[in-house]
Motif scaffolding. Structure first.
Motif, PDB file in Angstrom:
ATOM      1  N   GLY A 139     154.354  85.098  83.015  1.00  0.00           N
ATOM      2  CA  GLY A 139     153.229  84.558  82.245  1.00  0.00           C
ATOM      3  C   GLY A 139     153.163  85.149  80.848  1.00  0.00           C
ATOM      4  O   GLY A 139     152.839  84.455  79.879  1.00  0.00           O
ATOM      5  N   LYS A 140     153.502  86.430  80.732  1.00  0.00           N
ATOM      6  CA  LYS A 140     153.493  87.080  79.420  1.00  0.00           C
ATOM      7  C   LYS A 140     154.641  86.595  78.545  1.00  0.00           C
ATOM      8  O   LYS A 140     154.643  86.828  77.336  1.00  0.00           O
ATOM      9  N   THR A 191     148.065  89.188  79.603  1.00  0.00           N
ATOM     10  CA  THR A 191     148.030  90.414  78.799  1.00  0.00           C
ATOM     11  C   THR A 191     146.744  91.184  79.051  1.00  0.00           C
ATOM     12  O   THR A 191     146.763  92.416  79.195  1.00  0.00           O
ATOM     13  N   VAL A 192     145.626  90.465  79.120  1.00  0.00           N
ATOM     14  CA  VAL A 192     144.338  91.113  79.407  1.00  0.00           C
ATOM     15  C   VAL A 192     144.373  91.772  80.786  1.00  0.00           C
ATOM     16  O   VAL A 192     143.934  92.915  80.961  1.00  0.00           O
ATOM     17  N   TYR A 193     144.902  91.041  81.767  1.00  0.00           N
ATOM     18  CA  TYR A 193     145.012  91.596  83.126  1.00  0.00           C
ATOM     19  C   TYR A 193     145.811  92.892  83.120  1.00  0.00           C
ATOM     20  O   TYR A 193     145.376  93.912  83.677  1.00  0.00           O
ATOM     21  N   GLY A 214     150.893  95.391  90.503  1.00  0.00           N
ATOM     22  CA  GLY A 214     151.237  94.131  89.867  1.00  0.00           C
ATOM     23  C   GLY A 214     151.268  94.227  88.354  1.00  0.00           C
ATOM     24  O   GLY A 214     152.133  93.626  87.699  1.00  0.00           O
ATOM     25  N   ALA A 215     150.330  94.999  87.785  1.00  0.00           N
ATOM     26  CA  ALA A 215     150.278  95.143  86.328  1.00  0.00           C
ATOM     27  C   ALA A 215     151.507  95.877  85.807  1.00  0.00           C
ATOM     28  O   ALA A 215     152.078  95.513  84.777  1.00  0.00           O
ATOM     29  N   TYR A 216     151.938  96.913  86.522  1.00  0.00           N
ATOM     30  CA  TYR A 216     153.118  97.662  86.096  1.00  0.00           C
ATOM     31  C   TYR A 216     154.402  96.878  86.360  1.00  0.00           C
ATOM     32  O   TYR A 216     155.347  96.927  85.566  1.00  0.00           O
ATOM     33  N   ILE A 217     154.422  96.158  87.471  1.00  0.00           N
ATOM     34  CA  ILE A 217     155.598  95.342  87.782  1.00  0.00           C
ATOM     35  C   ILE A 217     155.740  94.216  86.767  1.00  0.00           C
ATOM     36  O   ILE A 217     156.856  93.793  86.439  1.00  0.00           O
ATOM     37  N   VAL A 248     159.153  93.243  84.947  1.00  0.00           N
ATOM     38  CA  VAL A 248     159.723  91.892  84.914  1.00  0.00           C
ATOM     39  C   VAL A 248     159.957  91.444  83.473  1.00  0.00           C
ATOM     40  O   VAL A 248     161.035  90.949  83.126  1.00  0.00           O
ATOM     41  N   ARG A 249     158.951  91.631  82.654  1.00  0.00           N
ATOM     42  CA  ARG A 249     159.065  91.204  81.253  1.00  0.00           C
ATOM     43  C   ARG A 249     160.202  91.932  80.556  1.00  0.00           C
ATOM     44  O   ARG A 249     161.017  91.328  79.848  1.00  0.00           O
TER      45      ARG A 249
END
Length: 220
Positions: free
Chosen positions: A45-46, A58-60, A104-107, A111-112
């Protein structure tokens, strides 16, 4: 000698702590399973061309990475009431969700970063073969990126495993919670905490060694 060892406070605490260790590993495994799904969606998504989608994820990522997991667990367990969502979260479920959301935020950044690390020529090669952007991502970029994600995902497992230690404050019957129960009864604080550390190390050290071996094997 052996009888003395088996009768020691260290060994006697093991059956009690074992139940907590199973809960700790269970929360970590289930939480990371969903965390990987969330992270993959957030990471891609990012990378989206849509500013709105990029902004949402990005906010998440920034909110979750900018707040401690303890505060997130407390919010899930105490802050979200039955009146708000129509159900009560038990401590185990709150712990799983906290791990999933936090990891999830760190993963997402893993991923990015992995996708960004793939040479742009790979994108162009896919397009030259007549593949769409989604097909190029699915068949060319993602397999290469996933290979590079494996070592950091293993590191995230170790981090999430240790993060579960704070969930005793929401009454999750994890390793730390069971240790507190045990030494409150036996008053064998030092011996119990030594065994807690050893049990964590029995998981984290083999995992770290395996990750190093895997990283050399994958040459990433």
């Amino acid at each position: 000698m052996l009888d003395a060892l088996m009768d020691s406070a260290y060994i006697k605490s093991l059956p009690f702590l074992w139940d907590g260790l199973k809960v700790t590993v269970g929360i970590t495994a289930v939480g990371l399973f969903f965390g990987i799904i969330i992270g993959a969606i957030a990471g891609l998504g990012k990378l989206s061309k849509s500013r709105i989608i990029r902004a949402i994820w990005t906010v998440y990522v920034e909110v979750v990475r900018g707040t401690p997991i303890l505060a997130q667990a407390l919010f899930l367990y105490f802050g979200i009431s039955e009146d708000l969502i129509g159900l009560n979260l038990d401590s185990f479920t709150a712990g799983v969700i906290a791990i999933a959301v936090n990891a999830g935020a760190y993963i997402a950044e893993i991923v990015r970063g992995a996708v960004y690390s793939i040479d742009k020529g790979q994108h162009e090669a896919g397009r030259s073969l007549g593949l769409s952007q989604k097909q190029t991502m699915r068949y060319i970029i993602w397999p290469q990126a996933f290979k590079r994600m494996i070592p950091p995902l293993g590191n995230q497992f170790v981090i999430s495993l240790k993060d579960t230690s704070v969930f005793s404050v929401i009454a999750v019957h994890d390793l730390v919670y069971k240790a507190k129960q045990y030494y409150n009864i036996t008053f064998e604080v030092f011996e119990t905490l030594v065994m807690v550390c050893l049990l964590y190390l029995c998981i984290t050290i083999p995992t770290a060694l395996y990750l190093r071996r895997l990283e050399r094997k994958l040459d990433v």
